[in-house]
Scaffold this motif. Sequence first.
Motif, PDB file in Angstrom:
ATOM      1  N   ALA A   1       5.642  -3.909 -12.165  1.00 48.18           N
ATOM      2  CA  ALA A   1       6.477  -4.578 -13.161  1.00 48.18           C
ATOM      3  C   ALA A   1       6.423  -6.081 -12.943  1.00 48.18           C
ATOM      4  CB  ALA A   1       7.918  -4.088 -13.069  1.00 48.18           C
ATOM      5  N   VAL A   2       6.421  -6.831 -14.030  1.00 46.34           N
ATOM      6  CA  VAL A   2       6.496  -8.293 -13.987  1.00 46.34           C
ATOM      7  C   VAL A   2       7.771  -8.707 -14.708  1.00 46.34           C
ATOM      8  CG1 VAL A   2       5.414 -10.484 -14.605  1.00 46.34           C
ATOM      9  CG2 VAL A   2       3.986  -8.530 -13.944  1.00 46.34           C
ATOM     10  N   ALA A   3       8.627  -9.455 -14.003  1.00 43.45           N
ATOM     11  CA  ALA A   3       9.910  -9.872 -14.564  1.00 43.45           C
ATOM     12  C   ALA A   3      10.052 -11.382 -14.459  1.00 43.45           C
ATOM     13  CB  ALA A   3      11.056  -9.167 -13.812  1.00 43.45           C
ATOM     14  N   GLY A   4      11.141 -11.917 -15.016  1.00 43.70           N
ATOM     15  CA  GLY A   4      11.460 -13.323 -14.805  1.00 43.70           C
ATOM     16  C   GLY A   4      10.978 -14.265 -15.887  1.00 43.70           C
ATOM     17  N   CYS A   5      11.010 -15.544 -15.534  1.00 46.36           N
ATOM     18  CA  CYS A   5      10.775 -16.609 -16.519  1.00 46.36           C
ATOM     19  C   CYS A   5       9.365 -16.586 -17.109  1.00 46.36           C
ATOM     20  CB  CYS A   5      11.032 -17.973 -15.868  1.00 46.36           C
ATOM     21  SG  CYS A   5      12.729 -18.232 -15.336  1.00 46.36           S
ATOM     22  N   LEU A   6       8.360 -16.353 -16.256  1.00 42.40           N
ATOM     23  CA  LEU A   6       6.990 -16.358 -16.754  1.00 42.40           C
ATOM     24  C   LEU A   6       6.759 -15.167 -17.682  1.00 42.40           C
ATOM     25  CD1 LEU A   6       4.441 -18.043 -16.594  1.00 42.40           C
ATOM     26  CD2 LEU A   6       3.667 -16.608 -14.703  1.00 42.40           C
ATOM     27  N   ALA A   7       7.383 -14.042 -17.377  1.00 42.64           N
ATOM     28  CA  ALA A   7       7.291 -12.889 -18.264  1.00 42.64           C
ATOM     29  C   ALA A   7       7.939 -13.196 -19.609  1.00 42.64           C
ATOM     30  CB  ALA A   7       7.956 -11.682 -17.614  1.00 42.64           C
TER      31      ALA A   7
ATOM     32  N   GLU B   1       0.819  -1.210   0.000  1.00 40.36           N
ATOM     33  CA  GLU B   1       0.000   0.000   0.000  1.00 40.36           C
ATOM     34  C   GLU B   1       0.855   1.263   0.000  1.00 40.36           C
ATOM     35  OE1 GLU B   1      -0.682  -2.710   1.695  1.00 40.36           O
ATOM     36  OE2 GLU B   1      -2.557  -3.217   0.660  1.00 40.36           O
ATOM     37  N   GLU B   2       2.078   1.163   0.516  1.00 38.02           N
ATOM     38  CA  GLU B   2       2.957   2.326   0.581  1.00 38.02           C
ATOM     39  C   GLU B   2       3.947   2.383  -0.582  1.00 38.02           C
ATOM     40  OE1 GLU B   2       4.944   2.211   4.309  1.00 38.02           O
ATOM     41  OE2 GLU B   2       3.114   2.422   5.508  1.00 38.02           O
ATOM     42  N   ALA B   3       4.045   1.320  -1.339  1.00 31.90           N
ATOM     43  CA  ALA B   3       5.086   1.233  -2.371  1.00 31.90           C
ATOM     44  C   ALA B   3       4.794   2.138  -3.566  1.00 31.90           C
ATOM     45  CB  ALA B   3       5.230  -0.207  -2.847  1.00 31.90           C
ATOM     46  N   ASP B   4       5.857   2.695  -4.140  1.00 33.92           N
ATOM     47  CA  ASP B   4       5.761   3.415  -5.408  1.00 33.92           C
ATOM     48  C   ASP B   4       5.980   2.469  -6.586  1.00 33.92           C
ATOM     49  OD1 ASP B   4       5.520   6.193  -4.364  1.00 33.92           O
ATOM     50  OD2 ASP B   4       7.480   5.720  -3.522  1.00 33.92           O
ATOM     51  N   VAL B   5       6.747   1.405  -6.330  1.00 32.27           N
ATOM     52  CA  VAL B   5       7.032   0.402  -7.353  1.00 32.27           C
ATOM     53  C   VAL B   5       6.855  -0.985  -6.743  1.00 32.27           C
ATOM     54  CG1 VAL B   5       8.811  -0.641  -8.810  1.00 32.27           C
ATOM     55  CG2 VAL B   5       8.648   1.846  -8.655  1.00 32.27           C
ATOM     56  N   ILE B   6       6.153  -1.861  -7.449  1.00 27.55           N
ATOM     57  CA  ILE B   6       6.004  -3.257  -7.041  1.00 27.55           C
ATOM     58  C   ILE B   6       6.492  -4.131  -8.186  1.00 27.55           C
ATOM     59  CG2 ILE B   6       4.395  -5.106  -6.422  1.00 27.55           C
ATOM     60  CD1 ILE B   6       2.566  -2.935  -5.224  1.00 27.55           C
ATOM     61  N   VAL B   7       7.501  -4.976  -7.911  1.00 29.38           N
ATOM     62  CA  VAL B   7       8.048  -5.871  -8.923  1.00 29.38           C
ATOM     63  C   VAL B   7       7.721  -7.312  -8.548  1.00 29.38           C
ATOM     64  CG1 VAL B   7      10.113  -6.636 -10.139  1.00 29.38           C
ATOM     65  CG2 VAL B   7       9.955  -4.262  -9.358  1.00 29.38           C
ATOM     66  N   LEU B   8       7.090  -8.022  -9.454  1.00 28.78           N
ATOM     67  CA  LEU B   8       6.812  -9.444  -9.275  1.00 28.78           C
ATOM     68  C   LEU B   8       7.796 -10.211 -10.157  1.00 28.78           C
ATOM     69  CD1 LEU B   8       2.910  -9.318  -9.458  1.00 28.78           C
ATOM     70  CD2 LEU B   8       4.349  -9.230  -7.436  1.00 28.78           C
ATOM     71  N   ASN B   9       8.773 -10.844  -9.522  1.00 22.33           N
ATOM     72  CA  ASN B   9       9.776 -11.607 -10.271  1.00 22.33           C
ATOM     73  C   ASN B   9       9.344 -13.065 -10.296  1.00 22.33           C
ATOM     74  OD1 ASN B   9      12.122 -11.998 -11.729  1.00 22.33           O
ATOM     75  ND2 ASN B   9      13.331 -12.455  -9.907  1.00 22.33           N
ATOM     76  N   THR B  10       9.131 -13.602 -11.475  1.00 17.40           N
ATOM     77  CA  THR B  10       8.383 -14.848 -11.616  1.00 17.40           C
ATOM     78  C   THR B  10       9.244 -16.041 -11.992  1.00 17.40           C
ATOM     79  OG1 THR B  10       7.958 -14.466 -13.962  1.00 17.40           O
ATOM     80  CG2 THR B  10       6.367 -13.538 -12.393  1.00 17.40           C
ATOM     81  N   CYS B  11       8.692 -17.217 -11.702  1.00 17.24           N
ATOM     82  CA  CYS B  11       9.242 -18.499 -12.120  1.00 17.24           C
ATOM     83  C   CYS B  11       8.146 -19.218 -12.902  1.00 17.24           C
ATOM     84  CB  CYS B  11       9.652 -19.307 -10.888  1.00 17.24           C
ATOM     85  SG  CYS B  11      10.227 -20.984 -11.244  1.00 17.24           S
ATOM     86  N   CYS B  12       8.530 -20.108 -13.800  1.00 13.44           N
ATOM     87  CA  CYS B  12       7.494 -20.832 -14.547  1.00 13.44           C
ATOM     88  C   CYS B  12       7.764 -22.329 -14.566  1.00 13.44           C
ATOM     89  CB  CYS B  12       7.349 -20.291 -15.964  1.00 13.44           C
ATOM     90  SG  CYS B  12       8.799 -20.516 -16.998  1.00 13.44           S
ATOM     91  N   ILE B  13       8.539 -22.811 -13.595  1.00 14.88           N
ATOM     92  CA  ILE B  13       8.841 -24.237 -13.540  1.00 14.88           C
ATOM     93  C   ILE B  13       7.572 -25.044 -13.318  1.00 14.88           C
ATOM     94  CG2 ILE B  13      10.036 -26.016 -12.215  1.00 14.88           C
ATOM     95  CD1 ILE B  13      11.861 -24.429 -13.999  1.00 14.88           C
ATOM     96  N   ARG B  14       6.675 -24.512 -12.453  1.00 10.42           N
ATOM     97  CA  ARG B  14       5.436 -25.245 -12.161  1.00 10.42           C
ATOM     98  C   ARG B  14       4.224 -24.347 -12.388  1.00 10.42           C
ATOM     99  NH1 ARG B  14       5.772 -27.281  -6.318  1.00 10.42           N
ATOM    100  NH2 ARG B  14       7.013 -25.411  -5.973  1.00 10.42           N
ATOM    101  N   GLU B  15       3.081 -24.988 -12.631  1.00 15.27           N
ATOM    102  CA  GLU B  15       1.873 -24.259 -13.003  1.00 15.27           C
ATOM    103  C   GLU B  15       1.359 -23.381 -11.878  1.00 15.27           C
ATOM    104  OE1 GLU B  15      -2.454 -25.235 -15.121  1.00 15.27           O
ATOM    105  OE2 GLU B  15      -1.291 -26.832 -14.166  1.00 15.27           O
ATOM    106  N   ASN B  16       1.569 -23.773 -10.621  1.00 20.32           N
ATOM    107  CA  ASN B  16       1.011 -22.967  -9.535  1.00 20.32           C
ATOM    108  C   ASN B  16       1.646 -21.585  -9.478  1.00 20.32           C
ATOM    109  OD1 ASN B  16       3.491 -23.783  -8.556  1.00 20.32           O
ATOM    110  ND2 ASN B  16       2.778 -24.122  -6.470  1.00 20.32           N
TER     111      ASN B  16
END
Length: 469
Positions: free
Chosen positions: A65-71, A25-40
């Motif tokens: 921002a969305v980063a990583g393997c799933l991106a 709620e306080e963040a100016d930037v939220i980064v979701l760094n992803t993995c795609c090894i498993r479906e969950n």
Amino acid sequence: MNVHDSERISGLLETDGMQETDSMEEADVIVLNTCCIRENADNKLYGQLGNLKRLKEERPDLQIAVAGCLAQKDRDLIRERAPHVDVVLGTHNVSRTSELLQEAKTKGPITEILEESEAFPSALPVKRDAKHCAWVTIQIGCDNSCAFCIVPAVRGREISRPFGELVKEVESLAKDGLSEITLLGQNVNSYGRDLTRALRAQKDLPGEASLLVGEKWINSKQTARPLFTDLLRAVSAVEGIRRVRYTSPHPKDLRPETIRAMADVDEICEHLHLPLQSGSDRILSSMHRGYTASRYLEKVEAARLAIPELAVSTDIIIGFPGETEGDFEATLEVAAEVGFDYAFTYVYSPRPGTEAAEFGDRFVPSSVSAERMQRLRAVIERSSRLGNESRVGQVEEVVVEGPSKKDPNVLTGRTRHNRLVHFPSPSPIRQGSYALARIISAKTFSLQGELIEVTAISKHRTRIPVVSS
């Protein structure tokens, strides 16, 4: 690998003058760094992005921002399902995180996916949660073709970092007071094969060849071979480094000289993480793993003969397409024979773009996989408990990781075998310090100890990021 990338993303944002917050709620930037090894992982990402949509509507200046393997894999799908995301970037352009966020402020949503890396993550600024230890990326990508694995598609081909550059990085870490490193790669023990193959094809070695592959290779027969053992010995010799680990090796590439180095060099920890995946030769062949169950057992036996009290952990997949009850029982037999100290166990998850995802007519029912998982866990937990019980009465060297999550008056340390030890301390001990603890009792996943003495106080230093203009 993604934890390491996340540390680098945090380092880049801090270099730009930002500060970490635990509150979205306080963040100016939220980064979701992803993995795609498993479906969950997919499901968790889209669930989180759905939750963030409301926050974005309330605070339009918030950047997501969305980063990583799933991106890397699902760039278009992310845009379709979550148009409120400002930046989508893949595994090869982590170094561009800050720049893309700045560009998105004026240009609107940006998707940038590269097919080859601009820079190794270890070359970027870093924000570590643990101050005494560090991941050191020695290679990126993978040249194997395991039928279940999406990594080659999202991380690319295998590329090794120059030998001299890695030694220099470890020297720098040691000067900052870090005492433990983990060499990191998708197939860590094949490190350097691409470098030596390229040099072997040249008639004359370039002047910087020793920096690329190390003096030992230059002074050897110069065959095209992995340099992993050379690197293990070189970084272990750096003054100030007390513990060296590595993950993850491939069983087919675990060479005798690596086992010898683990036996000879005090700094290399007595822990081997060796992914099994299955104990069935038929399933291993279908997976394209390149070894049999008996060959795997031979590797473990050789390592244990050379390294007293070696701890062995593994990865195992349950319910790979076509797995029969007989195949699964073979896995149970291998797991029982090895007596793993712990294991990461997974129910097979089909990943689009992999060979195994096309084996739909052979998928194992989820109810069968779930029942097999419970049986496997019982075997693993039994061997884990027995391994921990064997340590009772022993004096273990532990590196202090901090207060226990359940009791701030109890500290948590980690042994050379990668076992957790909880022990009370009359006063705080700095993270990264070394101590001796006598083990007084054991649980399935941890040990209880009593502090004997602190043997070394951590000397790690914190580098203050330079804010870019």
